[in-house]
Write an enzyme that holds these catalytic residues in place. Structure first.
Site, PDB file in Angstrom:
ATOM      1  N   GLU A  82       0.821  -1.211   0.000  1.00  0.00           N
ATOM      2  CA  GLU A  82       0.000   0.000   0.000  1.00  0.00           C
ATOM      3  C   GLU A  82       0.858   1.264   0.000  1.00  0.00           C
ATOM      4  O   GLU A  82       0.535   2.246  -0.678  1.00  0.00           O
ATOM      5  CB  GLU A  82      -0.953   0.006   1.204  1.00  0.00           C
ATOM      6  CG  GLU A  82      -1.961  -1.125   1.222  1.00  0.00           C
ATOM      7  CD  GLU A  82      -3.056  -0.975   0.171  1.00  0.00           C
ATOM      8  OE1 GLU A  82      -3.050   0.034  -0.567  1.00  0.00           O
ATOM      9  OE2 GLU A  82      -3.901  -1.883   0.083  1.00  0.00           O
ATOM     10  N   ASP A 130      -4.533  -9.676  -8.442  1.00  0.00           N
ATOM     11  CA  ASP A 130      -4.939  -8.750  -9.499  1.00  0.00           C
ATOM     12  C   ASP A 130      -3.807  -7.935 -10.137  1.00  0.00           C
ATOM     13  O   ASP A 130      -3.513  -8.044 -11.321  1.00  0.00           O
ATOM     14  CB  ASP A 130      -6.044  -7.815  -8.978  1.00  0.00           C
ATOM     15  CG  ASP A 130      -5.692  -7.171  -7.638  1.00  0.00           C
ATOM     16  OD1 ASP A 130      -4.625  -7.441  -7.079  1.00  0.00           O
ATOM     17  OD2 ASP A 130      -6.529  -6.382  -7.135  1.00  0.00           O
ATOM     18  N   GLU A 187     -18.571  -5.945  -2.250  1.00  0.00           N
ATOM     19  CA  GLU A 187     -17.180  -6.382  -2.135  1.00  0.00           C
ATOM     20  C   GLU A 187     -17.007  -7.803  -2.655  1.00  0.00           C
ATOM     21  O   GLU A 187     -15.954  -8.160  -3.184  1.00  0.00           O
ATOM     22  CB  GLU A 187     -16.719  -6.271  -0.677  1.00  0.00           C
ATOM     23  CG  GLU A 187     -15.224  -6.352  -0.489  1.00  0.00           C
ATOM     24  CD  GLU A 187     -14.467  -5.113  -0.927  1.00  0.00           C
ATOM     25  OE1 GLU A 187     -13.372  -4.872  -0.408  1.00  0.00           O
ATOM     26  OE2 GLU A 187     -14.957  -4.369  -1.809  1.00  0.00           O
ATOM     27  N   GLU A 234     -12.394   0.460  -9.507  1.00  0.00           N
ATOM     28  CA  GLU A 234     -12.012  -0.435 -10.608  1.00  0.00           C
ATOM     29  C   GLU A 234     -13.063  -0.513 -11.715  1.00  0.00           C
ATOM     30  O   GLU A 234     -12.722  -0.613 -12.895  1.00  0.00           O
ATOM     31  CB  GLU A 234     -11.711  -1.839 -10.065  1.00  0.00           C
ATOM     32  CG  GLU A 234     -10.399  -1.968  -9.331  1.00  0.00           C
ATOM     33  CD  GLU A 234     -10.449  -1.418  -7.908  1.00  0.00           C
ATOM     34  OE1 GLU A 234      -9.378  -1.252  -7.301  1.00  0.00           O
ATOM     35  OE2 GLU A 234     -11.572  -1.162  -7.403  1.00  0.00           O
TER      36      GLU A 234
END
Length: 822
Positions: A141, A288, A382, A400
């Site tokens: 992150e 991802d 989610e 996204e």
């Protein structure tokens, strides 16, 4: 988006009643066609201004109520400071007391042409932000949000400085900060494998006794594989190769540890010995951005190795994981078996990546599936099941889906995607906006908010939405000169040629693959769909009823299903049937075996190999009607209904089917019918759920019902917002079902049940829409209708005075309606 990856072409109640009577059909057609209509520049500009206003509200609230804290708490109207608020577990690993939201937002300010605010924000960053705090943060992150944010902001500041317009005082201070942060993240790579630790202490590193971290043994694939863009850019901008070398080594390990038979990777890996800890493989959470960074590393750095690896993985994804429009996790060692029946929202980025690859058809299919889910639940949950029900209800304002919408619009030029973007904007304002910013949705089913506004909302969502509604000449710079990181930070693609590559970057190339049209070349719209502007629509139309809640969807010709079954004193297949699942065995490959000695008695694993019939392209659903004809309704209440693929064909019944309605007991009709005598000769009302439509229809027909009206059990569903669908059977024979069957959504069904509660007898007529009872026997034929606003005093004596709306019909006939207030 990377540079040049693809090319694209550059009132009064009285009047309201009359308009409704004359133009209802036209309005229906207009509403249904809105999503495919072109958007005028004025409308695009209006939406773009709305996006800027929304950004101002979110960013202004952060600066007013939260700065210099890492995040805004939009319900509490204050900043979130780590250690001062209740611990939220891994979510708090993003917070490093370094004004996270400010740094993540810097280059968004430039994209939105807020150059004064950008210059002010850069000065604040240099003045206030410290990177040496004694706090443990996520390496992943911190890399994508903070290091990426500093590099994206440096890229923008340097661009403005070189133009001589602004930032003349800037001396690469943001790049120096990025280099400092990079050095603080490097200790995480001090492992025997080269895979980084998942966390690092900004002041003390990893193995220092004061670091409070370094005991971890596992990391996710995306966590280790999403470093190359930021670290390589830092190396090439600073001239220090160590960053790119470490990020590349981590990618090398992941490549080496792929499953050689399937070319898939798992979700979690041991950072010390490289063993896979979780072997499920997909394109969503945990993996991802690993795939994303292989493709984009090729674009940014010009190294063919990254593209070859991506192509190898992509072929495996399309072979095992992609079941258009679904993307299902599989076991990396046994990829023909799905390991779960739900998908997570992070996979919504994948259609955008497929656009970069040039594989538009599956991108369009998956994006359309996601759009239908947002229509059903307002936002992407989610996680949601393969039947598009909520699995986890949270929605933390993830970007996204907007990202993929942007890519698809730029690739196709199809205005449909502008309408999708417009719906995102409207839903954010309607369901997430609060007085102090925008709040995450705690549960899409209830709409409850969570006191959370993640930095990626400002970093990504507003970038993609603004760019979606902007023309290239409306931006302050050429967007094609940059590539987006996974956090949507902008890095210049010139790095591939203007700066030397990392030393020793001749990594192992994969074995030669069968090449396709876009293995190495950049796809263009002319190559993908020449002279076919409706290309995307022809693909979407097959999926527009996906969440019509009931239409069967079959993705794969043969699929293995494994379920843990408890011993309920019935055969496993019968147990499944009672749950509403019907399977046709391909062979007698039904086997039961005790799992292990540690498993309690009665728990078995049953594997059923089923043959699934491929459906043909979806046909248009012809709507039916349920018309209430007994007093006091007298045909005035008409409800839109969906048909069934079995039972009586109402379109072939000249006068429809008439009868009194009776509520079924039990209401779901999934057990023995308790009021068969009362139902006999009447139309049954039954609630959807618990078992298949065909099973209900069989029971009710046997009870003597002359028809069945099924009512949706999902509260709030209605025909205005949800596409109609055709009810399907359960895989068995439905030829013996001869009564008519229709489906009402929840809101229409509530009108019918309310009428039954208020009146002792309610007669209805089930019939096709075009045979509605109050329709004239003969069509009116063609009629020319013109509208003209007559000036006051223009009409003859005796006619209405004041502003008048005239309907000019054929042969000069005139109908005038007076209205006031104009």
């Amino acid at each position: 988006m990377g540079a040049k990856l693809f090319c694209w072409p550059q009132g009064s109640p009285g009047i309201a009643m009359m308009l409704r009577a004359l133009l209802l059909t036209g309005l229906f057609s207009w509403a249904n066609g809105q999503e495919g209509q072109a958007m005028l520049p004025e409308e695009k500009s209006k939406i773009r201004d709305q996006i800027v206003e929304m950004f101002d509200h979110a960013y202004g609230s952060y600066m007013k109520y939260a700065y210099p804290a890492d995040e805004l708490m939009p319900l509490s109207c204050r900043g979130r400071v780590r250690g001062l608020e209740p611990n939220r577990g891994d979510i708090d690993d993003s917070l490093g007391k370094f004004s996270l939201t400010l740094i993540d937002t810097l280059d968004t300010l430039v994209v939105l042409n807020k150059l004064d605010e950008f210059e002010d924000a850069v000065r604040r960053t240099l003045r206030d932000v410290r990177l040496d705090n004694d706090v443990v943060v996520s390496v992943f992150e911190t890399n994508i949000r903070v290091l990426g944010g500093l590099l994206g902001a440096h890229t923008m500041a340097d661009m403005l400085r070189q133009r001589g317009e602004r930032m003349q005082w800037y001396r690469d201070e943001l790049l120096h900060m990025a280099k400092e942060l990079g050095n603080r993240l490097l200790p995480a790579f001090n492992t025997t494998s080269g895979l980084p630790y998942p966390r690092v202490n900004l002041r003390y590193g990893v193995l220092n006794p004061m670091s409070r971290t370094g005991t971890e043994s596992d990391t996710c694939t995306a966590c280790a594989g999403t470093m190359i863009l930021e670290f390589a850019a830092l190396s090439r901008l600073s001239g220090e190769a160590v960053f790119e070398e470490n990020a590349r080594k981590a990618l090398d390990v992941l490549w080496e540890k792929r499953q050689r038979g399937s070319d898939l990777v798992g979700t979690v890996i041991n950072i010390h010995n490289g063993d896979w800890v979780r072997r499920d493989s997909g394109v969503g959470a945990g993996i991802d951005s690993y795939y994303e960074y292989l493709m984009k590393a090729y674009v940014l750095l010009g190294d063919n190795v990254y593209l070859e690896r991506f192509n190898t993985h992509y072929r495996a994804i399309m072979k095992y994981i992609s079941q258009p429009p679904l993307l299902l996790n599989v076991h990396m060692h046994n990829p023909t078996v799905s390991v779960r029946s739900w998908m997570d929202s992070l996979l919504a980025f994948f259609p955008g990546l497929q656009v970069l690859r040039g594989d538009l058809k599956p991108a369009i299919e998956t994006h359309e599936m996601l759009y239908q889910v947002t229509k059903q639940h307002k936002f992407l949950p989610e996680a949601f099941t393969t039947e598009f029900r909520v699995h986890w209800g949270q929605h933390p304002l993830r970007p996204e889906f907007a990202e993929s919408t942007y890519y698809l619009y730029k690739a196709t030029g199809d205005p449909y995607y502008l309408r999708v973007g417009q719906s995102i904007v409207e839903k954010l304002n309607a369901h997430a906006r609060v007085p102090c910013g925008f709040a995450a949705v705690q549960d899409v089913r209830t709409g409850a908010h969570e006191d959370r506004m993640d930095s990626f909302f400002l970093a990504e969502m507003f970038k993609y939405l603004y760019l979606l509604f902007s023309e290239k000449n409306q931006l302050h710079f050429d967007i094609d000169d940059y590539i987006f990181t996974t956090e949507a930070h902008l890095l210049p693609v010139s790095l591939s040629t203007s700066q030397p590559p990392c030393r020793g970057n001749n990594t192992e190339a994969p074995t030669a693959l069968e090449e396709d049209l876009f293995t190495y070349s950049c796809p263009s719209t002319q190559t993908l769909f020449p002279n076919n502007p409706s290309f995307a629509k022809t693909i979407r139309d097959s999926y527009k009823y996906l969440t019509g809640v009931g239409r069967a969807f079959h993705a794969s010709p043969v699929r293995g299903i494994e379920l843990p079954l408890h011993d309920h004193g019935m055969e496993p297949v019968e147990f499944l049937r009672n749950m509403g699942i019907s399977l046709t065995p391909l062979t007698f490959l039904i086997s039961c075996s005790l799992l292990s000695d540690s498993v309690p008695n009665g728990v078995y694993r049953v594997k059923l190999v089923a043959e699934v019939t491929q459906t043909t392209e979806e046909e248009e659903v012809e709507p039916l009607l349920v018309q209430l004809i007994s007093p006091p309704f007298l045909g005035r209440t008409v409800l839109t209904a969906g048909p069934a693929k079995f039972g009586m064909d109402l379109t072939k019944q000249e006068h429809g089917v008439k009868g009194s309605i009776v509520k079924t007991s039990p209401y779901t009709a999934c057990g023995p019918i308790e009021n068969a005598e009362e139902l006999s000769g009447h139309i049954a009302l039954a609630l959807r759920g618990d078992c298949m439509f065909a099973a209900k229809a069989h029971r009710l027909q046997e009870a003597g019902a002359i028809g069945v009206i099924f009512i949706d059990h999902r509260e709030g569903s209605n025909s205005a917002e949800t596409p109609l669908f055709q009810m399907v059977g359960d895989g068995g024979s439905t030829a013996d079902i001869t009564i008519p069957l229709v489906f009402l959504f929840s809101q229409e069904g509530a009108l019918l049940t309310s009428a039954l509660e208020d009146h002792s007898n309610v007669d209805v007529l089930m019939l096709p829409k075009e045979r509605r009872l109050d329709k004239a026997d003969k069509p009116l034929g063609k009629m020319n209708i013109k509208f003209r606003l007559a000036e006051e005093g223009e009409l003859e004596d005796g006619e209405a005075r004041g502003p008048t709306l005239q309907f000019v019909l054929e042969k000069g006939e005139l109908v005038s309606c007076q209205f006031s207030g104009v």
